[in-house]
Design a protein around this motif. Sequence first.
Motif, PDB file in Angstrom:
ATOM      1  N   LEU A 238       1.014  -1.365  -0.084  1.00 38.38           N
ATOM      2  CA  LEU A 238       0.085  -0.055   0.024  1.00 38.38           C
ATOM      3  C   LEU A 238       0.954   1.193   0.097  1.00 38.38           C
ATOM      4  CD1 LEU A 238      -2.823  -0.961   2.637  1.00 38.38           C
ATOM      5  CD2 LEU A 238      -3.033  -0.985   0.092  1.00 38.38           C
ATOM      6  N   GLN A 239       0.472   2.368  -0.511  1.00 35.16           N
ATOM      7  CA  GLN A 239       0.874   3.600  -0.743  1.00 35.16           C
ATOM      8  C   GLN A 239       2.384   3.481  -1.507  1.00 35.16           C
ATOM      9  OE1 GLN A 239       1.339   4.610   3.474  1.00 35.16           O
ATOM     10  NE2 GLN A 239      -0.759   5.643   3.441  1.00 35.16           N
ATOM     11  N   LYS A 240       3.354   4.483  -1.364  1.00 33.19           N
ATOM     12  CA  LYS A 240       4.426   4.146  -2.295  1.00 33.19           C
ATOM     13  C   LYS A 240       5.377   3.177  -2.392  1.00 33.19           C
ATOM     14  CE  LYS A 240       7.815   7.290  -4.294  1.00 33.19           C
ATOM     15  NZ  LYS A 240       8.673   8.464  -4.461  1.00 33.19           N
ATOM     16  N   LYS A 241       5.993   2.578  -3.177  1.00 33.03           N
ATOM     17  CA  LYS A 241       6.777   1.351  -3.178  1.00 33.03           C
ATOM     18  C   LYS A 241       8.249   1.969  -3.098  1.00 33.03           C
ATOM     19  CE  LYS A 241       6.969  -3.227  -4.172  1.00 33.03           C
ATOM     20  NZ  LYS A 241       6.272  -4.285  -3.746  1.00 33.03           N
ATOM     21  N   ASP A 242       9.191   1.573  -2.273  1.00 31.54           N
ATOM     22  CA  ASP A 242      10.376   1.733  -2.009  1.00 31.54           C
ATOM     23  C   ASP A 242      11.138   1.018  -1.206  1.00 31.54           C
ATOM     24  OD1 ASP A 242      12.668   3.472  -2.131  1.00 31.54           O
ATOM     25  OD2 ASP A 242      11.620   5.269  -0.860  1.00 31.54           O
ATOM     26  N   ILE A 243      12.528   0.808  -1.381  1.00 29.38           N
ATOM     27  CA  ILE A 243      13.317   0.157  -0.548  1.00 29.38           C
ATOM     28  C   ILE A 243      13.093   0.367   0.918  1.00 29.38           C
ATOM     29  CG2 ILE A 243      14.943  -0.012  -2.382  1.00 29.38           C
ATOM     30  CD1 ILE A 243      16.726   1.868  -0.610  1.00 29.38           C
ATOM     31  N   SER A 244      13.479  -0.606   1.775  1.00 30.13           N
ATOM     32  CA  SER A 244      13.470  -0.580   3.116  1.00 30.13           C
ATOM     33  C   SER A 244      14.804  -0.799   3.805  1.00 30.13           C
ATOM     34  CB  SER A 244      12.630  -1.691   3.799  1.00 30.13           C
ATOM     35  OG  SER A 244      11.258  -1.674   3.536  1.00 30.13           O
ATOM     36  N   ILE A 245      15.030   0.045   4.908  1.00 33.39           N
ATOM     37  CA  ILE A 245      16.413   0.141   5.554  1.00 33.39           C
ATOM     38  C   ILE A 245      16.181  -0.071   7.008  1.00 33.39           C
ATOM     39  CG2 ILE A 245      18.662   1.089   6.103  1.00 33.39           C
ATOM     40  CD1 ILE A 245      18.447   0.498   3.111  1.00 33.39           C
ATOM     41  N   VAL A 246      16.692  -1.237   7.488  1.00 23.37           N
ATOM     42  CA  VAL A 246      16.453  -1.552   9.039  1.00 23.37           C
ATOM     43  C   VAL A 246      17.955  -1.328   9.603  1.00 23.37           C
ATOM     44  CG1 VAL A 246      15.833  -3.105  10.923  1.00 23.37           C
ATOM     45  CG2 VAL A 246      14.368  -2.827   8.792  1.00 23.37           C
ATOM     46  N   ASN A 247      18.093  -0.608  10.613  1.00 24.41           N
ATOM     47  CA  ASN A 247      19.404  -0.689  11.590  1.00 24.41           C
ATOM     48  C   ASN A 247      19.355  -1.707  12.615  1.00 24.41           C
ATOM     49  OD1 ASN A 247      20.922   0.803  14.059  1.00 24.41           O
ATOM     50  ND2 ASN A 247      22.364   0.672  12.132  1.00 24.41           N
ATOM     51  N   LEU A 248      19.754  -2.635  12.599  1.00 29.63           N
ATOM     52  CA  LEU A 248      19.880  -3.713  13.800  1.00 29.63           C
ATOM     53  C   LEU A 248      20.784  -3.247  15.064  1.00 29.63           C
ATOM     54  CD1 LEU A 248      19.839  -7.096  12.030  1.00 29.63           C
ATOM     55  CD2 LEU A 248      17.964  -5.805  13.159  1.00 29.63           C
ATOM     56  N   ASN A 249      20.266  -3.476  16.192  1.00 28.86           N
ATOM     57  CA  ASN A 249      20.948  -3.545  17.553  1.00 28.86           C
ATOM     58  C   ASN A 249      21.718  -1.916  17.739  1.00 28.86           C
ATOM     59  OD1 ASN A 249      20.529  -6.135  18.042  1.00 28.86           O
ATOM     60  ND2 ASN A 249      22.211  -6.708  16.731  1.00 28.86           N
ATOM     61  N   ASN A 250      20.929  -0.943  17.102  1.00 30.30           N
ATOM     62  CA  ASN A 250      21.243   0.584  17.347  1.00 30.30           C
ATOM     63  C   ASN A 250      22.829   0.803  17.433  1.00 30.30           C
ATOM     64  OD1 ASN A 250      18.513   0.884  17.694  1.00 30.30           O
ATOM     65  ND2 ASN A 250      18.729  -0.267  19.906  1.00 30.30           N
ATOM     66  N   GLU A 251      23.551   0.256  16.463  1.00 24.64           N
ATOM     67  CA  GLU A 251      24.951   0.549  16.546  1.00 24.64           C
ATOM     68  C   GLU A 251      25.290   1.794  15.731  1.00 24.64           C
ATOM     69  OE1 GLU A 251      28.007  -1.109  14.118  1.00 24.64           O
ATOM     70  OE2 GLU A 251      29.278  -1.974  15.831  1.00 24.64           O
ATOM     71  N   ASN A 252      25.811   2.692  15.887  1.00 23.88           N
ATOM     72  CA  ASN A 252      26.204   3.723  15.046  1.00 23.88           C
ATOM     73  C   ASN A 252      27.625   3.546  14.288  1.00 23.88           C
ATOM     74  OD1 ASN A 252      24.312   5.500  15.836  1.00 23.88           O
ATOM     75  ND2 ASN A 252      25.258   5.870  17.670  1.00 23.88           N
ATOM     76  N   GLN A 253      27.371   2.878  13.019  1.00 21.88           N
ATOM     77  CA  GLN A 253      28.563   2.158  12.497  1.00 21.88           C
ATOM     78  C   GLN A 253      29.360   3.481  11.896  1.00 21.88           C
ATOM     79  OE1 GLN A 253      27.857  -1.278   9.780  1.00 21.88           O
ATOM     80  NE2 GLN A 253      25.615  -0.485   9.994  1.00 21.88           N
ATOM     81  N   ASN A 254      30.636   3.357  11.847  1.00 18.53           N
ATOM     82  CA  ASN A 254      31.546   4.447  11.331  1.00 18.53           C
ATOM     83  C   ASN A 254      31.459   4.326   9.823  1.00 18.53           C
ATOM     84  OD1 ASN A 254      33.628   2.979  10.365  1.00 18.53           O
ATOM     85  ND2 ASN A 254      34.124   2.752  12.535  1.00 18.53           N
ATOM     86  N   GLU A 255      31.923   5.427   9.234  1.00 22.62           N
ATOM     87  CA  GLU A 255      31.916   5.720   7.695  1.00 22.62           C
ATOM     88  C   GLU A 255      32.673   4.619   6.996  1.00 22.62           C
ATOM     89  OE1 GLU A 255      29.758   7.213   5.530  1.00 22.62           O
ATOM     90  OE2 GLU A 255      28.751   7.895   7.386  1.00 22.62           O
ATOM     91  N   THR A 256      33.664   4.295   7.688  1.00 23.58           N
ATOM     92  CA  THR A 256      34.584   3.375   6.955  1.00 23.58           C
ATOM     93  C   THR A 256      34.268   1.808   7.300  1.00 23.58           C
ATOM     94  OG1 THR A 256      36.162   3.469   8.895  1.00 23.58           O
ATOM     95  CG2 THR A 256      36.306   4.956   6.877  1.00 23.58           C
ATOM     96  N   GLY A 257      33.281   1.592   8.274  1.00 19.88           N
ATOM     97  CA  GLY A 257      33.089   0.187   8.603  1.00 19.88           C
ATOM     98  C   GLY A 257      31.639  -0.241   8.581  1.00 19.88           C
ATOM     99  N   LYS A 258      30.811   0.722   7.634  1.00 22.32           N
ATOM    100  CA  LYS A 258      29.522   0.318   7.445  1.00 22.32           C
ATOM    101  C   LYS A 258      29.364  -1.043   6.817  1.00 22.32           C
ATOM    102  CE  LYS A 258      26.675   3.598   7.303  1.00 22.32           C
ATOM    103  NZ  LYS A 258      25.697   4.745   7.068  1.00 22.32           N
TER     104      LYS A 258
END
Length: 317
Positions: free
Chosen positions: A171-191
């Motif tokens: 329903l509604q607009k189609k798009d990709i989904s993103i889920v962050n698991l275990n609330n880690e703030n990954q750094n830019e070089t190790g995502k």
Amino acid sequence: MNCKQFNSVKLEEILVSLGHHPTKQNEKEAWFLNPFYTETQASFKINKNLNYWYLHSEGIGGNNVDFMKKYLNASVKEVLEWAEKQNFSSFQQQNVIHSINSKPNYQITEIKKLQNEHLKSYLHQRGLSKVVYPLVKEIHFTIGEKKLYAIGFENFSGGWELRNSFYKGSLQKKDISIVNLNNENQNETGKRIVVFEGFMDALSFVEMKPFFIGDLLVMNSISLLNRTKEHLKIYSEIHLFLDNDKAGETCKNEILKSFPEAKNHSEIYALHKDLNDYLQFKNNTEIEKKQQIDLKSKQEQEESEINQAHQTYRRKR
């Protein structure tokens, strides 16, 4: 979606959604490299006015259904089932023209935490436990006069992928989904990120690896391949768990072409359609083994009781 509706979708859009782009084109026609086999000179032509294709290297052609039957090596029924899951804008535009100045025939009436026992039972049948409950919602909605409810998985644009034991849709607009698991703030070089076609596979991954730290990307449709690839650019570690069919293979190859460092894990479930199918098989096998152990234990206990009774009878004699 029926054959007439699917054949009305622009074939160019279908090809681009599968990762194939024209080498040259004008107002009347577009030329592509052979989408079925590797070649160096474009021999696949689309007549834009007729929305028909012709493959000069093999002397064959046809409409959208003919193309996807050959591309997926599938039946008409399987092609239409695949098409139903896609989000072709040229088909949507036709629907918009049809329903201009009219309201959508659906309405979301309630969004809440998963509580319905039937929906929980459905997840259980798919090999999923309460571990995945926080990742989904219970959606109540109407389509026309019908009142329905389903498990909902939200996408980037606030749209919903919906599943229950008898309904599969969005329903509604189609798009990709993103889920962050275990609330880690990954750094830019190790995502790190794990990629799936459908959200049931993503939930299966969480079920199997509840302590994974990183992001999950669910494409929700392989027509969103380009959107997926654009988002993957910020990740240094990419893992693929795509379907074991022609469309999934094409999608996997396109991602690996753009991100050679990405790792494909489909060999884990090579004998199965997708990760969820593998999880269900694995769970059923474990249940069967447990049942066999329980049955053997019960038989041994019964034999022991019979032997004890026999010995008691002999002593009384």
